[in-house]
Design an enzyme around this catalytic site. Structure first.
Site, PDB file in Angstrom:
ATOM      1  N   GLY A   1     -13.954  -7.008  58.670  1.00  0.00           N
ATOM      2  CA  GLY A   1     -12.933  -6.242  57.957  1.00  0.00           C
ATOM      3  C   GLY A   1     -13.302  -6.034  56.498  1.00  0.00           C
ATOM      4  O   GLY A   1     -12.854  -5.076  55.865  1.00  0.00           O
TER       5      GLY A   1
ATOM      6  N   GLU B   1     -15.412  -3.048  56.518  1.00  0.00           N
ATOM      7  CA  GLU B   1     -14.537  -1.904  56.837  1.00  0.00           C
ATOM      8  C   GLU B   1     -13.738  -1.482  55.604  1.00  0.00           C
ATOM      9  O   GLU B   1     -13.575  -0.294  55.328  1.00  0.00           O
ATOM     10  CB  GLU B   1     -13.607  -2.281  58.007  1.00  0.00           C
ATOM     11  CG  GLU B   1     -14.389  -2.412  59.311  1.00  0.00           C
ATOM     12  CD  GLU B   1     -13.559  -2.956  60.456  1.00  0.00           C
ATOM     13  OE1 GLU B   1     -12.980  -4.051  60.293  1.00  0.00           O
ATOM     14  OE2 GLU B   1     -13.499  -2.305  61.511  1.00  0.00           O
TER      15      GLU B   1
END
Ligand code: 3H9
Length: 710
Positions: A109, A112
């Site tokens: 994440g 991301e």
């Protein structure tokens, strides 16, 4: 904003770049509160006319290391996607450009998040990656859709399917990082933000120039599926990751995210993901020893020595050299030492040939290893690892010599795989300095290090070996001093059952095949041939006097050894091997087994793959439960870590104890009771297993209860 995300202005005269700092130690995971804090900060910079651009940076040692894995177990649907996906769109749609400034790691994440920024800058030492497959999941916040848009489909497939990180330098050449910043990252990022302020801000999700054609991508994904099928056999997440990245090339960004979400959710709620997350935390848990606190002083190990330059000793010397610790390697005579050094050279040369490192690195490592024939240099070393033949008398002689040769305070470790550490320690005047360091073969490759605690091993010596294991690139697990310690003590019943099954009529190849299908790296018979059947044979002869009369013992492996069939090294063992070590089934073994079984009066029958797996795997579980109850392993998870890192047990099953929890302990216990009835006392259920099964508990709960009671 909240206390996890702070906003400040750069200190220079213009004061027009906002710095958003994520501060959630130790690794800035995207725990609840962090996405909300970033959202509020983005809102604030968008409504502040004085701000031209923003920098997002991690406080402490790293950028964001990913979603908070601790939260995964609590999810009921969709997981952290629900807060992350909209946040990333919000950042991308910000009217003020956002520069992500990466140091340490931007993983999962974290990457991301970084890809939703309009630009990315990084310290040259940073690493970026999508390691989710190692947790049995795939990127779930648009990673499979944004990454191919930045680095192309081939690299995105590789990064998402095998999970290995890439360095910031490589990321810069791939187009994932826009600028490398030497020196002060925040100052460099602010300067960069000022350069790009006012210019059009690229949104990753709108880029398509690197997505390639359908035909190119089909071939890339087919090749990746084939590689994943071989290298990550049995794992579902890598295939799902490839499917998700491929979808970016045929669906719109929004549809691709929906497809990713479906696969992410399937993976998140799979047994494989639960098992791999158990292993992630387990690998960190094993470093915690209840009565050896973190603050225990460690002895600096700047120089080491190894006694015995055979396969194990040579491999251990390489482990020290690879970690930059100079090591003296002793053997008894010139020919033995030359042979040992020759093997080390050959080993390094093959790594150079395979492109693992350069000739210069090989030369440097070789220089770290000094071959010697006497103990003269031992007075200089901080730690010795003894790796001579497995025999108590010889080990005692070596330890008495070490006691004379080494300086006070040096650690005296034995690489014994079965012998009693306290008896070995008794040959010295300093049992507190003696400990077991059981490396696994090949020592320079296998990650596991069983650290065997003797009755008198000091806390400093234990703490040093635990922390040294990390430096050596190993995962150290502390075990107690019982015969075979944890790993080999469990391996005994496992291999015993494999032989019993063969003697009852299972085919050699069918037996190995059943366990490979279960997920093990190799079947037990092929492992025996690789390690050398004579090793176990010698140990069994040493312990024969301890065997209880009237209890069935396997005989086939000993008979093979009596015929000189030691496995791969003699070209024959359970299997037959040609000069290039190609394996084939040996009809002679099949005939011999039938003959020996008939002579022993063992009825022959068809045996299913399911029975083979149950007999072998539950033999591990039952012995594991005894070891746990007797206190030779600190936790069930320690056993799992040992089996995954030292014995080729499939990580996606979480180790033998976790696997038993997943099957259900009542079911496992019942099956063991059936085996007890059919095959006698060797299958007596472990009392702990019985207790947990009867009270509806798991080994994982047992670990938690033990930790709470400590
Ligand atoms: C993900 O991001 C999914 C996304 O697609 C989003 C979907 C919607 N969470 O390893 P260390 C703890 S999946 C919670 O010893 P190091 C760790 O348990 C995630 N906790 O340090 C330990 O706790 P303790 C993808 C975490 O310097 C402490 O931090 N990301 C997390 O040797 C220190 O860790 C990954 O898979 C986390 N994400 O190594 C990265 N990470 O002290 C996983 C760590 O109580 N993390 N902790 O034992 C790592 O690879 C390493 O921790 C890292 C640092 C290289 C970052």
């Amino acid at each position: 904003m909240n206390n996890l995300v702070k906003i400040s202005r750069d200190k220079d005269k213009d004061n027009d770049v906002a710095v958003i700092t994520i501060d959630n130690p130790p690794v800035n995971a995207l725990s609840p509160g962090v996405p909300e804090g970033i959202w509020a900060a983005i809102d604030e910079i968008n409504s502040d006319a004085g701000v031209k651009a923003a920098v997002v940076i991690g406080g402490g040692r790293t950028f964001v290391a990913g979603a908070d894995i601790k939260e995964f177990g609590k999810m009921t649907s969709g997981g952290p996607r629900r807060s992350l996906l909209p946040l990333l769109l919000r950042i991308e749609d910000s009217s003020k450009p956002v520069v992500m400034a990466i140091h340490g790691t931007a993983f999962g994440g974290g990457l991301e998040l970084a890809m939703a920024g309009h630009y990315r800058v990084a310290s040259p030492t940073a690493q970026v990656g999508q390691p989710e497959v190692k947790l049995g999941i795939i990127p779930g916040a648009g990673g499979t859709q944004r990454l191919p848009r930045l680095v192309g489909v081939a690299k995105a497939v590789e990064m998402c399917a095998d999970g290995k990180p890439v360095s910031a330098r490589e990321a810069a050449t791939l187009g994932l990082i826009d600028r490398l910043i030497e020196g002060d990252l925040q100052a460099g990022a602010v300067a960069f933000a000022r350069e790009i302020a006012g210019k059009p801000a690229p949104k990753t999700r709108e880029r398509a120039e690197k997505l390639g054609t359908a035909a190119e991508n089909a071939a890339i994904c087919a090749a990746a599926r084939e590689t994943a099928g071989k290298k990550q056999r049995g794992l579902k997440a890598p295939l799902a990751a490839i499917d998700a990245v491929e979808s970016a090339t045929r669906l719109s960004f929004d549809e691709g995210c929906q497809f990713e979400a479906k696969l992410f959710t399937e993976c998140l709620f799979s047994n494989q993901s639960k098992a791999l997350i158990h292993i992630f935390f387990g690998e960190r848990e094993v470093a915690k020893i209840p009565d050896v606190p973190k603050e225990t002083p460690v002895i600096p190990v700047n120089r080491a020595a190894v006694v015995g330059s055979g396969t194990m000793g040579g491999g251990i010397a390489m482990v020290f050299a690879n970690a930059g610790i100079p090591v003296v390697l002793k053997d008894v005579d010139e020919p033995a030492l030359n042979l040992g050094m020759g093997k080390i050279r050959k080993n390094y040369a093959s790594s150079v040939q395979r492109g693992r490192f350069t000739q210069a690195v090989m030369d440097e490592r070789l220089q770290m290893i000094t071959p010697v024939l006497t103990y003269d240099a031992f007075s200089e070393v901080d730690m010795v690892v003894e790796a001579v033949f497995e025999g108590m008398a010889l080990k005692k002689t070596v330890f008495a010599d070490l006691d004379r040769a080494c300086r006070p305070g040096a650690i005296l470790a034995s690489n014994t795989s079965t012998l009693n550490i306290d008896e070995i320690a008794g040959a010295t005047s300093r049992p507190e300095a003696v400990i077991g360091t059981h490396f696994f073969s090949p020592a320079n490759v296998m990650r596991l290090l069983e650290i065997v605690r003797g009755k008198k091993s000091s806390k400093e010596v234990i703490a040093t070996c635990m922390s040294l294991s990390k430096k050596l690139g190993k995962i150290g697990v502390l075990v107690g001093n019982c015969r075979g310690f944890v790993g080999n003590r469990m391996f005994g019943p496992y291999r015993r059952e494999a032989q019993f099954l063969i003697e009852e009529g299972a085919e050699v190849e069918a037996l190995d095949h059943a366990l490979v299908e279960f997920g093990n790296a190799m079947g037990p018979l092929a492992v025996g041939d690789l390690a050398g059947l004579d090793v176990g044979w010698r140990i069994r002869k040493e312990y024969r006097h301890l065997e209880e009369p009237g209890i069935r013992q396997p005989f086939s492996e000993d008979r093979l050894c009596e015929m000189g069939r030691y496995g791969q090294k003699t070209g024959r063992g359970w299997y037959r091997y040609d000069d290039s070590r190609r394996t084939s089934v040996d009809p002679e073994v099949t005939a011999l087994l039938r003959k020996w079984s008939a002579e022993a009066g063992i009825p022959q029958r068809q045996i299913s793959a399911a029975e083979i797996v149950d007999r072998c795997i539950y033999a591990l579980v039952n012995e594991g439960a005894r070891i746990l109850e007797e206190g030779y392993a600190l936790r069930a998870v320690d056993i799992d870590i040992i089996y995954i890192n030292g014995y080729g047990f499939p990580a996606y099953r979480g180790g033998p104890m976790w696997h038993a929890d997943t099957v259900g302990l009542q079911k496992v216990y019942q099956r063991i009771c059936e085996f007890h009835q059919q095959h006698g006392e060797l299958w007596a259920p472990a009392p702990l297993l019985q207790r947990l099964a009867e009270t509806g508990k798991t080994f994982a709960e047992f670990d938690k209860e033990q930790a709470a009671a400590a």
